[in-house]
Motif scaffolding. Structure first.
Motif, PDB file in Angstrom:
ATOM      1  N   CYS A  72       0.836  -1.210   0.000  1.00 55.53           N
ATOM      2  CA  CYS A  72       0.000   0.000   0.000  1.00 55.53           C
ATOM      3  C   CYS A  72       0.869   1.258   0.000  1.00 55.53           C
ATOM      4  N   LEU A  73       1.864   1.266   0.870  1.00 55.16           N
ATOM      5  CA  LEU A  73       2.724   2.448   0.971  1.00 55.16           C
ATOM      6  C   LEU A  73       3.461   2.717  -0.333  1.00 55.16           C
ATOM      7  N   LEU A  74       3.813   1.675  -1.050  1.00 53.88           N
ATOM      8  CA  LEU A  74       4.484   1.852  -2.337  1.00 53.88           C
ATOM      9  C   LEU A  74       3.543   2.432  -3.402  1.00 53.88           C
ATOM     10  N   GLN A  75       2.241   2.390  -3.155  1.00 51.60           N
ATOM     11  CA  GLN A  75       1.254   2.936  -4.095  1.00 51.60           C
ATOM     12  C   GLN A  75       0.975   4.426  -3.870  1.00 51.60           C
ATOM     13  N   ARG A  76       1.412   4.959  -2.746  1.00 52.02           N
ATOM     14  CA  ARG A  76       1.117   6.348  -2.416  1.00 52.02           C
ATOM     15  C   ARG A  76       1.962   7.293  -3.244  1.00 52.02           C
ATOM     16  N   LYS A  77       1.467   8.529  -3.385  1.00 55.22           N
ATOM     17  CA  LYS A  77       2.203   9.549  -4.140  1.00 55.22           C
ATOM     18  C   LYS A  77       3.567   9.814  -3.517  1.00 55.22           C
ATOM     19  N   THR A  78       3.577  10.004  -2.218  1.00 53.27           N
ATOM     20  CA  THR A  78       4.818  10.207  -1.485  1.00 53.27           C
ATOM     21  C   THR A  78       5.068   8.940  -0.680  1.00 53.27           C
ATOM     22  N   VAL A  79       6.101   8.214  -1.043  1.00 53.88           N
ATOM     23  CA  VAL A  79       6.373   6.918  -0.423  1.00 53.88           C
ATOM     24  C   VAL A  79       7.310   7.090   0.770  1.00 53.88           C
ATOM     25  N   ASP A  80       6.933   6.505   1.882  1.00 52.63           N
ATOM     26  CA  ASP A  80       7.777   6.471   3.072  1.00 52.63           C
ATOM     27  C   ASP A  80       8.592   5.176   3.005  1.00 52.63           C
ATOM     28  N   TYR A  81       9.753   5.255   2.356  1.00 45.69           N
ATOM     29  CA  TYR A  81      10.566   4.063   2.145  1.00 45.69           C
ATOM     30  C   TYR A  81      11.088   3.469   3.446  1.00 45.69           C
ATOM     31  N   THR A  82      11.294   4.300   4.448  1.00 42.65           N
ATOM     32  CA  THR A  82      11.733   3.791   5.744  1.00 42.65           C
ATOM     33  C   THR A  82      10.679   2.859   6.320  1.00 42.65           C
ATOM     34  N   ARG A  83       9.421   3.249   6.211  1.00 41.87           N
ATOM     35  CA  ARG A  83       8.328   2.418   6.726  1.00 41.87           C
ATOM     36  C   ARG A  83       8.160   1.152   5.887  1.00 41.87           C
ATOM     37  N   VAL A  84       8.302   1.268   4.569  1.00 40.93           N
ATOM     38  CA  VAL A  84       8.225   0.087   3.691  1.00 40.93           C
ATOM     39  C   VAL A  84       9.304  -0.907   4.096  1.00 40.93           C
ATOM     40  N   GLN A  85      10.504  -0.409   4.318  1.00 41.07           N
ATOM     41  CA  GLN A  85      11.601  -1.281   4.727  1.00 41.07           C
ATOM     42  C   GLN A  85      11.316  -1.907   6.090  1.00 41.07           C
ATOM     43  N   GLU A  86      10.829  -1.109   7.031  1.00 40.94           N
ATOM     44  CA  GLU A  86      10.520  -1.618   8.376  1.00 40.94           C
ATOM     45  C   GLU A  86       9.504  -2.751   8.313  1.00 40.94           C
ATOM     46  N   TYR A  87       8.425  -2.549   7.575  1.00 44.91           N
ATOM     47  CA  TYR A  87       7.390  -3.579   7.474  1.00 44.91           C
ATOM     48  C   TYR A  87       7.927  -4.824   6.780  1.00 44.91           C
ATOM     49  N   SER A  88       8.730  -4.635   5.749  1.00 43.42           N
ATOM     50  CA  SER A  88       9.293  -5.777   5.025  1.00 43.42           C
ATOM     51  C   SER A  88      10.251  -6.570   5.913  1.00 43.42           C
ATOM     52  N   LEU A  89      11.037  -5.878   6.702  1.00 42.90           N
ATOM     53  CA  LEU A  89      11.972  -6.558   7.599  1.00 42.90           C
ATOM     54  C   LEU A  89      11.244  -7.317   8.709  1.00 42.90           C
ATOM     55  N   ARG A  90      10.091  -6.800   9.133  1.00 44.00           N
ATOM     56  CA  ARG A  90       9.289  -7.546  10.116  1.00 44.00           C
ATOM     57  C   ARG A  90       8.827  -8.868   9.518  1.00 44.00           C
ATOM     58  N   VAL A  91       8.385  -8.834   8.267  1.00 47.03           N
ATOM     59  CA  VAL A  91       7.974 -10.063   7.595  1.00 47.03           C
ATOM     60  C   VAL A  91       9.161 -11.011   7.502  1.00 47.03           C
ATOM     61  N   LEU A  92      10.319 -10.500   7.123  1.00 43.88           N
ATOM     62  CA  LEU A  92      11.501 -11.344   6.954  1.00 43.88           C
ATOM     63  C   LEU A  92      11.979 -11.953   8.269  1.00 43.88           C
ATOM     64  N   LYS A  93      11.668 -11.315   9.372  1.00 47.13           N
ATOM     65  CA  LYS A  93      11.998 -11.866  10.690  1.00 47.13           C
ATOM     66  C   LYS A  93      11.275 -13.204  10.882  1.00 47.13           C
ATOM     67  N   TRP A  94      10.017 -13.267  10.434  1.00 47.93           N
ATOM     68  CA  TRP A  94       9.224 -14.477  10.599  1.00 47.93           C
ATOM     69  C   TRP A  94       9.315 -15.417   9.399  1.00 47.93           C
ATOM     70  N   ARG A  95       9.506 -14.849   8.215  1.00 45.02           N
ATOM     71  CA  ARG A  95       9.541 -15.628   6.968  1.00 45.02           C
ATOM     72  C   ARG A  95      10.740 -15.170   6.134  1.00 45.02           C
ATOM     73  N   PRO A  96      11.948 -15.621   6.467  1.00 47.12           N
ATOM     74  CA  PRO A  96      13.170 -15.125   5.823  1.00 47.12           C
ATOM     75  C   PRO A  96      13.191 -15.236   4.297  1.00 47.12           C
ATOM     76  N   GLY A  97      12.497 -16.184   3.723  1.00 45.31           N
ATOM     77  CA  GLY A  97      12.518 -16.344   2.272  1.00 45.31           C
ATOM     78  C   GLY A  97      11.320 -15.755   1.565  1.00 45.31           C
ATOM     79  N   ASN A  98      10.559 -14.901   2.229  1.00 49.82           N
ATOM     80  CA  ASN A  98       9.352 -14.340   1.622  1.00 49.82           C
ATOM     81  C   ASN A  98       9.730 -13.411   0.470  1.00 49.82           C
ATOM     82  N   ALA A  99       9.395 -13.829  -0.749  1.00 49.61           N
ATOM     83  CA  ALA A  99       9.813 -13.097  -1.950  1.00 49.61           C
ATOM     84  C   ALA A  99       9.246 -11.679  -1.998  1.00 49.61           C
TER      85      ALA A  99
END
Length: 191
Positions: free
Chosen positions: A114-141
């Motif tokens: 969703c954040l990547l779809q916004r006009k102004t992207v908060d890349y720090t937040r995108v990275q934070e959320y993605s890293l949370r997923v990777l904590k639980w699912r390291p191979g999540n594409a």
């Protein structure tokens, strides 16, 4: 798409909406059984998915945030650090724990999308959320791809390249979540 009010801190609004659930037809969750909380969070995720599909990003973000806030109250990873300061966290069955993590993974992944779809992207937040997923699912594409995009936009091309290479290995068709060729993206970083 997003309504009037533009890009004003949707994350804060989503958190405020979740903090005041009675305003949105939801009762405070302190007395609800774990199964009801898990079911409600899964329903909010499903609603968020429908909003995302309809390109109503603002509402999707709100639903995903509300789902995650419900899940925080029963997530032992969150509540163990505050043990003794509030009610005891119920012990989850393996099935409940799996549903909790799967819903969290889906919501964080979907929030990053969703954040990547916004006009102004908060890349720090995108990275934070993605890293949370990777904590639980390291191979999540999806999370690897979104972490790579965010990391590249934040100026760390070397780490971004690592995420994108790993995403291309994990993704069976060699495409990112938006159906772009991952090998081309990695090649662009190398150049």
């Amino acid at each position: 798409m997003e309504g009037a009010g533009g890009e004003a801190s949707l994350d804060v609004q989503g958190a405020a909406a979740a903090a005041a659930p009675s305003l949105f037809g939801h009762k405070p969750n302190s007395a609800k059984p774990v199964s009801a909380l898990l079911e409600e969070a899964a329903q909010l995720k499903t609603e968020g998915n429908a909003f995302y599909k309809d390109k109503n990003i603002r509402s999707a973000i709100g639903r995903y945030h509300r789902a995650l806030l419900l899940l925080r109250s029963i997530d032992s990873d969150v509540t163990t650090s505050v043990k003794g300061f509030g009610p005891e966290t119920p012990v989850l069955t393996p099935e409940q724990e799996a549903l909790l993590r799967n819903t969290q993974v889906d919501c964080y992944n979907n929030l990053a999308a969703c954040l990547l779809q916004r006009k102004t992207v908060d890349y720090t937040r995108v990275q934070e959320y993605s890293l949370r997923v990777l904590k639980w699912r390291p191979g999540n594409a999806k999370a690897l791809y979104r972490a790579g995009v965010a990391t590249l936009e934040m100026g760390d091309a070397e780490t971004a390249k690592e995420y994108l290479i790993q995403a291309s290995k994990e993704q069976p068709n060699g495409k990112d979540p938006d159906h772009h060729d991952l090998s081309e993206q990695v090649d662009v970083i190398v150049i």
